[in-house]
Structures are given as C-alpha cells and as structure tokens.
Design a protein around this motif. Structure first.
Motif, PDB file in Angstrom:
ATOM      1  N   PRO A 165      42.681 -19.386 -13.430  1.00 28.70           N
ATOM      2  CA  PRO A 165      41.521 -19.133 -14.270  1.00 28.70           C
ATOM      3  C   PRO A 165      40.880 -20.394 -14.853  1.00 28.70           C
ATOM      4  O   PRO A 165      39.780 -20.335 -15.389  1.00 28.70           O
ATOM      5  N   VAL A 166      41.532 -21.533 -14.719  1.00 27.29           N
ATOM      6  CA  VAL A 166      40.985 -22.788 -15.253  1.00 27.29           C
ATOM      7  C   VAL A 166      39.959 -23.380 -14.283  1.00 27.29           C
ATOM      8  O   VAL A 166      38.871 -23.776 -14.681  1.00 27.29           O
ATOM      9  N   ASP A 167      40.303 -23.399 -12.986  1.00 27.29           N
ATOM     10  CA  ASP A 167      39.408 -24.028 -12.015  1.00 27.29           C
ATOM     11  C   ASP A 167      38.920 -23.069 -10.913  1.00 27.29           C
ATOM     12  O   ASP A 167      38.118 -23.455 -10.070  1.00 27.29           O
ATOM     13  N   GLY A 168      39.410 -21.827 -10.919  1.00 27.40           N
ATOM     14  CA  GLY A 168      38.962 -20.838  -9.936  1.00 27.40           C
ATOM     15  C   GLY A 168      39.591 -20.963  -8.564  1.00 27.40           C
ATOM     16  O   GLY A 168      39.213 -20.242  -7.644  1.00 27.40           O
ATOM     17  N   SER A 169      40.575 -21.843  -8.412  1.00 27.53           N
ATOM     18  CA  SER A 169      41.203 -22.003  -7.095  1.00 27.53           C
ATOM     19  C   SER A 169      42.109 -20.829  -6.770  1.00 27.53           C
ATOM     20  O   SER A 169      42.642 -20.167  -7.654  1.00 27.53           O
ATOM     21  N   GLY A 181      51.064 -13.446 -15.502  1.00 30.86           N
ATOM     22  CA  GLY A 181      51.298 -14.835 -15.088  1.00 30.86           C
ATOM     23  C   GLY A 181      50.083 -15.725 -15.315  1.00 30.86           C
ATOM     24  O   GLY A 181      49.977 -16.802 -14.738  1.00 30.86           O
ATOM     25  N   ASN A 182      49.153 -15.254 -16.159  1.00 28.99           N
ATOM     26  CA  ASN A 182      47.951 -16.011 -16.492  1.00 28.99           C
ATOM     27  C   ASN A 182      47.095 -16.329 -15.266  1.00 28.99           C
ATOM     28  O   ASN A 182      46.658 -17.466 -15.067  1.00 28.99           O
ATOM     29  N   CYS A 183      46.856 -15.315 -14.474  1.00 25.71           N
ATOM     30  CA  CYS A 183      45.975 -15.423 -13.312  1.00 25.71           C
ATOM     31  C   CYS A 183      44.838 -14.420 -13.462  1.00 25.71           C
ATOM     32  O   CYS A 183      44.990 -13.397 -14.125  1.00 25.71           O
ATOM     33  N   TYR A 184      43.726 -14.707 -12.811  1.00 24.30           N
ATOM     34  CA  TYR A 184      42.740 -13.674 -12.546  1.00 24.30           C
ATOM     35  C   TYR A 184      43.132 -13.101 -11.196  1.00 24.30           C
ATOM     36  O   TYR A 184      43.382 -13.843 -10.243  1.00 24.30           O
ATOM     37  N   GLU A 185      43.238 -11.775 -11.111  1.00 26.04           N
ATOM     38  CA  GLU A 185      43.637 -11.127  -9.861  1.00 26.04           C
ATOM     39  C   GLU A 185      42.564 -10.122  -9.468  1.00 26.04           C
ATOM     40  O   GLU A 185      42.033  -9.412 -10.305  1.00 26.04           O
ATOM     41  N   ILE A 186      42.262 -10.099  -8.171  1.00 22.99           N
ATOM     42  CA  ILE A 186      41.339  -9.082  -7.673  1.00 22.99           C
ATOM     43  C   ILE A 186      41.972  -8.288  -6.551  1.00 22.99           C
ATOM     44  O   ILE A 186      42.839  -8.772  -5.825  1.00 22.99           O
ATOM     45  N   TYR A 187      41.539  -7.047  -6.463  1.00 18.32           N
ATOM     46  CA  TYR A 187      41.764  -6.209  -5.296  1.00 18.32           C
ATOM     47  C   TYR A 187      40.360  -5.950  -4.778  1.00 18.32           C
ATOM     48  O   TYR A 187      39.466  -5.589  -5.549  1.00 18.32           O
ATOM     49  N   GLY A 188      40.153  -6.160  -3.511  1.00 17.98           N
ATOM     50  CA  GLY A 188      38.829  -5.962  -2.937  1.00 17.98           C
ATOM     51  C   GLY A 188      38.836  -6.248  -1.461  1.00 17.98           C
ATOM     52  O   GLY A 188      39.806  -5.939  -0.758  1.00 17.98           O
ATOM     53  N   GLU A 192      35.418 -14.475 -17.647  1.00 22.82           N
ATOM     54  CA  GLU A 192      35.536 -13.458 -16.601  1.00 22.82           C
ATOM     55  C   GLU A 192      34.229 -13.330 -15.828  1.00 22.82           C
ATOM     56  O   GLU A 192      34.247 -13.201 -14.596  1.00 22.82           O
ATOM     57  N   ASP A 193      33.092 -13.378 -16.516  1.00 24.63           N
ATOM     58  CA  ASP A 193      31.801 -13.270 -15.821  1.00 24.63           C
ATOM     59  C   ASP A 193      31.575 -14.433 -14.861  1.00 24.63           C
ATOM     60  O   ASP A 193      31.133 -14.235 -13.729  1.00 24.63           O
ATOM     61  N   VAL A 194      31.883 -15.650 -15.311  1.00 25.06           N
ATOM     62  CA  VAL A 194      31.737 -16.830 -14.442  1.00 25.06           C
ATOM     63  C   VAL A 194      32.681 -16.715 -13.253  1.00 25.06           C
ATOM     64  O   VAL A 194      32.309 -17.001 -12.110  1.00 25.06           O
ATOM     65  N   MET A 195      33.909 -16.283 -13.506  1.00 19.64           N
ATOM     66  CA  MET A 195      34.886 -16.160 -12.425  1.00 19.64           C
ATOM     67  C   MET A 195      34.462 -15.104 -11.418  1.00 19.64           C
ATOM     68  O   MET A 195      34.564 -15.319 -10.205  1.00 19.64           O
ATOM     69  N   LYS A 196      33.981 -13.964 -11.898  1.00 21.60           N
ATOM     70  CA  LYS A 196      33.529 -12.905 -10.981  1.00 21.60           C
ATOM     71  C   LYS A 196      32.383 -13.401 -10.114  1.00 21.60           C
ATOM     72  O   LYS A 196      32.330 -13.099  -8.915  1.00 21.60           O
ATOM     73  N   GLN A 197      31.476 -14.197 -10.684  1.00 20.82           N
ATOM     74  CA  GLN A 197      30.364 -14.753  -9.909  1.00 20.82           C
ATOM     75  C   GLN A 197      30.885 -15.712  -8.849  1.00 20.82           C
ATOM     76  O   GLN A 197      30.435 -15.698  -7.708  1.00 20.82           O
ATOM     77  N   LYS A 198      31.856 -16.569  -9.206  1.00 23.58           N
ATOM     78  CA  LYS A 198      32.445 -17.508  -8.245  1.00 23.58           C
ATOM     79  C   LYS A 198      33.131 -16.759  -7.114  1.00 23.58           C
ATOM     80  O   LYS A 198      32.995 -17.118  -5.939  1.00 23.58           O
ATOM     81  N   ILE A 199      33.859 -15.715  -7.459  1.00 28.91           N
ATOM     82  CA  ILE A 199      34.560 -14.911  -6.448  1.00 28.91           C
ATOM     83  C   ILE A 199      33.550 -14.288  -5.481  1.00 28.91           C
ATOM     84  O   ILE A 199      33.741 -14.311  -4.267  1.00 28.91           O
ATOM     85  N   ALA A 200      32.459 -13.760  -6.011  1.00 32.26           N
ATOM     86  CA  ALA A 200      31.414 -13.168  -5.165  1.00 32.26           C
ATOM     87  C   ALA A 200      30.768 -14.240  -4.282  1.00 32.26           C
ATOM     88  O   ALA A 200      30.527 -14.008  -3.083  1.00 32.26           O
ATOM     89  N   THR A 201      30.517 -15.411  -4.839  1.00 32.31           N
ATOM     90  CA  THR A 201      29.939 -16.525  -4.073  1.00 32.31           C
ATOM     91  C   THR A 201      30.878 -16.946  -2.939  1.00 32.31           C
ATOM     92  O   THR A 201      30.420 -17.339  -1.870  1.00 32.31           O
ATOM     93  N   ASP A 202      32.180 -16.837  -3.178  1.00 31.07           N
ATOM     94  CA  ASP A 202      33.178 -17.170  -2.149  1.00 31.07           C
ATOM     95  C   ASP A 202      33.292 -16.091  -1.075  1.00 31.07           C
ATOM     96  O   ASP A 202      34.069 -16.231  -0.135  1.00 31.07           O
ATOM     97  N   GLY A 203      32.541 -14.980  -1.228  1.00 28.66           N
ATOM     98  CA  GLY A 203      32.493 -13.955  -0.188  1.00 28.66           C
ATOM     99  C   GLY A 203      33.358 -12.733  -0.408  1.00 28.66           C
ATOM    100  O   GLY A 203      33.477 -11.884   0.477  1.00 28.66           O
TER     101      GLY A 203
END
Length: 90
Positions: free
Chosen positions: A79-83, A58-65, A36-47
């Motif tokens: 959650p495997v590749d962050g796409s 459904g085995n996804c990471y989901e954000i509201y933001g 989750e920490d790595v994914m949150k960093q990737k999401i922030a890097t993506d803007g």
C-alpha cells in the motif's frame, strides 16, 4: 496426559492456520500509504478489474477480480508504493 494432547493439538492447529495467511506487505504507518481511491485507480490503470477490494491483516491492499486477459486474479499490493507483492491467477 490429556492436557498434553490438547496443547499439542492446539499448537498444531495454530501452525496450520498460519500457513494459509497472506503476505506481510509493510510495517509503514497508514499515514504513508496510498489512499484506497488512488490505489484503486492505479490497479485499474494496470489492467485489473476489481470485484472485491480489502485491507488485509498483513497490511496489504488485496483484490479479487480479473487481470487484463480477463482471467481470475487474487493480488496483494504494497500500500505504500502500489507494487505487487503476491499474485495468483487462473
């Protein structure tokens, strides 16, 4: 006759609920997911700005933001590749 109507109503209700479900992102075991920490960093890097982060049924990471333009966003990530699997903005 009443039982048949109840079964039909219950079936209709279940089908209607499934239509609102989010995507299925992966069948991979959680041991192969990005943390989750790595994914949150990737999401922030993506803007994206994250207001809420969760794991879906459904085995996804989901954000509201917000996206990089500051527009509201709801995004499902694999959650495997962050796409991005699915995104709603506006």
């Amino acid at each position: 006759m009443k039982v048949r109507h109840l079964v039909t109503a219950a079936t209709t209700l279940c089908i209607g609920t499934a239509a609102f479900a989010g995507p299925q992102c992966t069948e991979a075991p959680k041991s192969s997911w990005l943390t989750e920490d790595v994914m949150k960093q990737k999401i922030a890097t993506d803007g994206y700005t994250i207001d809420k982060f969760k794991v879906t049924s459904g085995n996804c990471y989901e954000i509201y933001g917000k996206d990089k333009e500051g527009k509201k966003a709801e995004v499902y990530f694999n959650p495997v590749d962050g796409s991005v699997v699915k995104a709603k903005q506006g």
